[in-house]
Design a protein around this motif. Sequence first.
Motif, PDB file in Angstrom:
ATOM      1  N   SER A 209       0.450  -1.009   0.125  1.00 28.31           N
ATOM      2  CA  SER A 209       0.260  -0.337  -0.126  1.00 28.31           C
ATOM      3  C   SER A 209       0.951   1.392  -0.081  1.00 28.31           C
ATOM      4  O   SER A 209       0.395   1.797  -0.389  1.00 28.31           O
ATOM      5  N   ALA A 210       2.352   1.266   0.950  1.00 32.56           N
ATOM      6  CA  ALA A 210       2.999   2.393   0.847  1.00 32.56           C
ATOM      7  C   ALA A 210       3.333   2.053  -0.576  1.00 32.56           C
ATOM      8  O   ALA A 210       3.652   3.961  -0.969  1.00 32.56           O
ATOM      9  N   ASN A 211       3.838   1.604  -1.504  1.00 29.70           N
ATOM     10  CA  ASN A 211       4.576   1.812  -3.036  1.00 29.70           C
ATOM     11  C   ASN A 211       3.488   2.197  -3.698  1.00 29.70           C
ATOM     12  O   ASN A 211       3.271   2.768  -4.834  1.00 29.70           O
ATOM     13  N   LYS A 212       2.217   2.343  -3.136  1.00 33.82           N
ATOM     14  CA  LYS A 212       0.859   2.354  -3.928  1.00 33.82           C
ATOM     15  C   LYS A 212       0.559   3.659  -3.818  1.00 33.82           C
ATOM     16  O   LYS A 212       0.095   4.545  -5.447  1.00 33.82           O
ATOM     17  N   TRP A 213       0.732   3.692  -2.907  1.00 33.84           N
ATOM     18  CA  TRP A 213       0.084   5.966  -2.509  1.00 33.84           C
ATOM     19  C   TRP A 213       0.741   6.684  -1.501  1.00 33.84           C
ATOM     20  O   TRP A 213       0.768   7.691  -1.993  1.00 33.84           O
ATOM     21  N   LEU A 214       2.119   5.876  -1.503  1.00 30.21           N
ATOM     22  CA  LEU A 214       3.081   7.132  -1.313  1.00 30.21           C
ATOM     23  C   LEU A 214       4.660   7.397  -1.652  1.00 30.21           C
ATOM     24  O   LEU A 214       5.221   8.040  -1.475  1.00 30.21           O
ATOM     25  N   THR A 215       4.426   6.284  -3.292  1.00 27.93           N
ATOM     26  CA  THR A 215       5.960   6.318  -3.711  1.00 27.93           C
ATOM     27  C   THR A 215       5.413   7.976  -4.621  1.00 27.93           C
ATOM     28  O   THR A 215       4.731   8.861  -5.153  1.00 27.93           O
ATOM     29  N   GLY A 216       6.637   8.674  -3.552  1.00 27.02           N
ATOM     30  CA  GLY A 216       6.761  10.133  -4.656  1.00 27.02           C
ATOM     31  C   GLY A 216       6.645  11.249  -3.559  1.00 27.02           C
ATOM     32  O   GLY A 216       6.846  12.655  -3.500  1.00 27.02           O
ATOM     33  N   LEU A 217       5.888  10.695  -2.389  1.00 25.52           N
ATOM     34  CA  LEU A 217       5.311  11.624  -1.465  1.00 25.52           C
ATOM     35  C   LEU A 217       6.341  11.285  -0.296  1.00 25.52           C
ATOM     36  O   LEU A 217       6.320  12.245   0.716  1.00 25.52           O
ATOM     37  N   ALA A 218       6.689  10.352   0.044  1.00 28.50           N
ATOM     38  CA  ALA A 218       7.481   9.751   1.222  1.00 28.50           C
ATOM     39  C   ALA A 218       8.476   8.707   0.847  1.00 28.50           C
ATOM     40  O   ALA A 218       8.562   8.024  -0.054  1.00 28.50           O
ATOM     41  N   GLU A 219       9.365   8.542   2.082  1.00 28.00           N
ATOM     42  CA  GLU A 219      10.652   7.140   1.658  1.00 28.00           C
ATOM     43  C   GLU A 219      10.273   6.209   3.006  1.00 28.00           C
ATOM     44  O   GLU A 219       9.835   7.094   4.082  1.00 28.00           O
ATOM     45  N   TRP A 220      10.428   5.148   3.156  1.00 26.78           N
ATOM     46  CA  TRP A 220      10.455   4.138   4.119  1.00 26.78           C
ATOM     47  C   TRP A 220      11.551   3.130   4.148  1.00 26.78           C
ATOM     48  O   TRP A 220      11.664   3.055   2.850  1.00 26.78           O
ATOM     49  N   HIS A 221      12.169   2.535   4.506  1.00 29.28           N
ATOM     50  CA  HIS A 221      12.748   0.222   4.521  1.00 29.28           C
ATOM     51  C   HIS A 221      12.395  -0.189   5.178  1.00 29.28           C
ATOM     52  O   HIS A 221      11.047   0.122   5.976  1.00 29.28           O
ATOM     53  N   SER A 222      11.895  -0.966   4.385  1.00 29.99           N
ATOM     54  CA  SER A 222      10.957  -2.186   4.971  1.00 29.99           C
ATOM     55  C   SER A 222      11.712  -2.865   6.206  1.00 29.99           C
ATOM     56  O   SER A 222      12.964  -3.391   6.281  1.00 29.99           O
ATOM     57  N   PRO A 223      10.836  -3.195   7.383  1.00 32.31           N
ATOM     58  CA  PRO A 223      11.522  -3.829   8.598  1.00 32.31           C
ATOM     59  C   PRO A 223      11.392  -5.330   8.724  1.00 32.31           C
ATOM     60  O   PRO A 223      10.277  -6.117   7.916  1.00 32.31           O
ATOM     61  N   THR A 224      12.704  -5.719   9.154  1.00 36.26           N
ATOM     62  CA  THR A 224      13.095  -7.236   9.288  1.00 36.26           C
ATOM     63  C   THR A 224      12.237  -7.675  10.803  1.00 36.26           C
ATOM     64  O   THR A 224      13.156  -9.221  10.725  1.00 36.26           O
ATOM     65  N   ALA A 225      11.988  -6.840  11.726  1.00 42.60           N
ATOM     66  CA  ALA A 225      10.945  -7.733  12.510  1.00 42.60           C
ATOM     67  C   ALA A 225      10.163  -6.663  12.945  1.00 42.60           C
ATOM     68  O   ALA A 225       9.850  -5.412  12.442  1.00 42.60           O
ATOM     69  N   GLY A 226       9.061  -7.087  14.278  1.00 40.66           N
ATOM     70  CA  GLY A 226       8.405  -6.404  14.894  1.00 40.66           C
ATOM     71  C   GLY A 226       7.010  -5.459  14.095  1.00 40.66           C
ATOM     72  O   GLY A 226       5.923  -6.753  13.197  1.00 40.66           O
ATOM     73  N   GLU A 288      -4.009   6.244   2.129  1.00 46.20           N
ATOM     74  CA  GLU A 288      -4.607   6.325   0.826  1.00 46.20           C
ATOM     75  C   GLU A 288      -5.410   7.344   1.216  1.00 46.20           C
ATOM     76  O   GLU A 288      -4.979   8.816   0.487  1.00 46.20           O
ATOM     77  N   ARG A 289      -5.598   8.071   2.687  1.00 49.66           N
ATOM     78  CA  ARG A 289      -6.330   8.519   2.839  1.00 49.66           C
ATOM     79  C   ARG A 289      -4.875  10.125   3.086  1.00 49.66           C
ATOM     80  O   ARG A 289      -4.689  10.974   3.613  1.00 49.66           O
ATOM     81  N   LEU A 290      -3.869   9.004   3.865  1.00 52.93           N
ATOM     82  CA  LEU A 290      -2.756  10.180   4.177  1.00 52.93           C
ATOM     83  C   LEU A 290      -1.395  10.338   3.393  1.00 52.93           C
ATOM     84  O   LEU A 290      -1.780  11.671   3.036  1.00 52.93           O
ATOM     85  N   ALA A 291      -1.556   9.592   1.885  1.00 53.69           N
ATOM     86  CA  ALA A 291      -1.433  10.988   0.430  1.00 53.69           C
ATOM     87  C   ALA A 291      -1.654  11.456   0.553  1.00 53.69           C
ATOM     88  O   ALA A 291      -1.392  12.421  -0.134  1.00 53.69           O
ATOM     89  N   SER A 292      -3.444  11.830   0.390  1.00 50.68           N
ATOM     90  CA  SER A 292      -4.179  12.841   0.201  1.00 50.68           C
ATOM     91  C   SER A 292      -3.678  14.250   1.220  1.00 50.68           C
ATOM     92  O   SER A 292      -3.712  15.044   0.606  1.00 50.68           O
ATOM     93  N   LEU A 293      -3.391  13.443   2.575  1.00 53.48           N
ATOM     94  CA  LEU A 293      -3.618  14.368   3.132  1.00 53.48           C
ATOM     95  C   LEU A 293      -1.443  15.538   3.122  1.00 53.48           C
ATOM     96  O   LEU A 293      -1.743  16.478   3.360  1.00 53.48           O
ATOM     97  N   ILE A 294      -0.912  14.801   2.285  1.00 54.56           N
ATOM     98  CA  ILE A 294       0.538  15.332   2.532  1.00 54.56           C
ATOM     99  C   ILE A 294       0.284  15.799   1.094  1.00 54.56           C
ATOM    100  O   ILE A 294       0.618  17.114   1.039  1.00 54.56           O
ATOM    101  N   ILE A 295      -0.725  15.712   0.608  1.00 55.45           N
ATOM    102  CA  ILE A 295      -0.286  16.524  -1.135  1.00 55.45           C
ATOM    103  C   ILE A 295      -1.247  17.658  -0.479  1.00 55.45           C
ATOM    104  O   ILE A 295      -0.990  18.980  -0.760  1.00 55.45           O
ATOM    105  N   GLU A 296      -2.141  17.832   0.291  1.00 57.82           N
ATOM    106  CA  GLU A 296      -3.035  18.872   0.594  1.00 57.82           C
ATOM    107  C   GLU A 296      -2.049  20.049   1.713  1.00 57.82           C
ATOM    108  O   GLU A 296      -2.262  20.916   1.379  1.00 57.82           O
ATOM    109  N   GLU A 297      -1.334  19.366   2.429  1.00 59.98           N
ATOM    110  CA  GLU A 297      -0.292  19.559   3.650  1.00 59.98           C
ATOM    111  C   GLU A 297       1.309  20.517   3.143  1.00 59.98           C
ATOM    112  O   GLU A 297       1.388  21.713   3.346  1.00 59.98           O
ATOM    113  N   ARG A 298       0.727  20.371   1.874  1.00 61.96           N
ATOM    114  CA  ARG A 298       2.271  20.271   0.636  1.00 61.96           C
ATOM    115  C   ARG A 298       1.436  21.336  -0.073  1.00 61.96           C
ATOM    116  O   ARG A 298       2.638  22.276  -0.772  1.00 61.96           O
TER     117      ARG A 298
END
Length: 299
Positions: A209-226, A288-298
Amino acid sequence: MLVNPGDNVLLDSPTYSGTLAAVKPLGCNLIGVPTDQYGIVPQALKDILSRWRPEDVIIPEMKSPKILYTVPNGGNPTGASLTIERKIEIYIAQEYDLIIVEDDPYYFLQFNKPWTPSFLSMDVDGRVIRADSMSKILSSGLRIGYLSGPKPLIDRIVLHMQASTLHTSAFTQVMILQLLQKWGIDGFLEHIESVIQFYRAQREAMLASANKWLTGLAEWHSPTAGMFLWIKIHGVPDTHQMIMLKAISKEVLLVPGSAFNIDSSQPSSYVRASFSLSTPEQIDQGLERLASLIIEERK
C-alpha cells in the motif's frame, strides 16, 4: 534502580515514547544516539563516548554514561533491527563500563532466520539486563514481561518491584505457565512461527500500500522485525499538526515522529504506522487517506 539525578543515559534516537515518559522524571541527562535502518550507528556511539574519559569522575556532570538503552529488534518507532556485527561493536565499548538495557519485546517477531543473537547471549562480564515480553506473542492484554541478567542486578530489581507494583498479576502468570507447560518448547516455537507469518503478511500488505499510495511523497525501509513502518514525509518538516489535527479527523491513526524525540518540541518529518491490528483493506484505505493529506499539506 540504576539512575541518579544528573547521570548521563544513552538511548536510541528516536526512541520508544513510553521509555521517555518513565526516564525523564528521574532527572538524568538523556543523550540520543543516532540510528538508521539497522539501529544504533556504532561509530556515532563511539563519537559520543569519546567526549568522556573513563577516569573523569570528579565532577558528576563529567561522568561518562552509565547506561545504554536500546530496542534492538523491530525498534519502536523505527522498525530498525541491529545486525550481529553492530551488536558486537556496541557491546565491546566496555572501557566505558556501560550497562546495556536490552528492551527486546519483538525478538520473536524477527521475519528472517536465523534470528540475530541477543546482547545477553554475548555478555561475558554481567553488563546486560534483558527485557522480554509475552504481550507481543500471546496476548497484548496479558501485560507480562520478564527480565534476564546478572543476579545482583535482578535481585535489586525485585526489591524495586516490591515497592512499586508490589506483585505482578498471579492470575495472568498462571495462565501463561499452564499454556507453556501444555505446549512445551516445540509447541511454543510452532505458535511463534504462526505469529511471524501473520506479521510478515501484515508487513507485506503495508509495504504494498505504501508503494501504491506514497511513492514520491515519502520514503521508508522495510522492517525485518516487529510491527512498525517508519515513514519520512517529503515536504512536511513537522508532521505533528497534520497527524494530530487532520489525520485523526479522517480516522487515520498514526503517531507523529516528534513523540519519539527526547525533546518532543523538536520537529520531525516522520510518522509511525503500525500494521499490528488493521486489516490489509484498512491499511490500504489509511495510506490512501494519508497520501491525500500529504498532498494537501504541501500545497
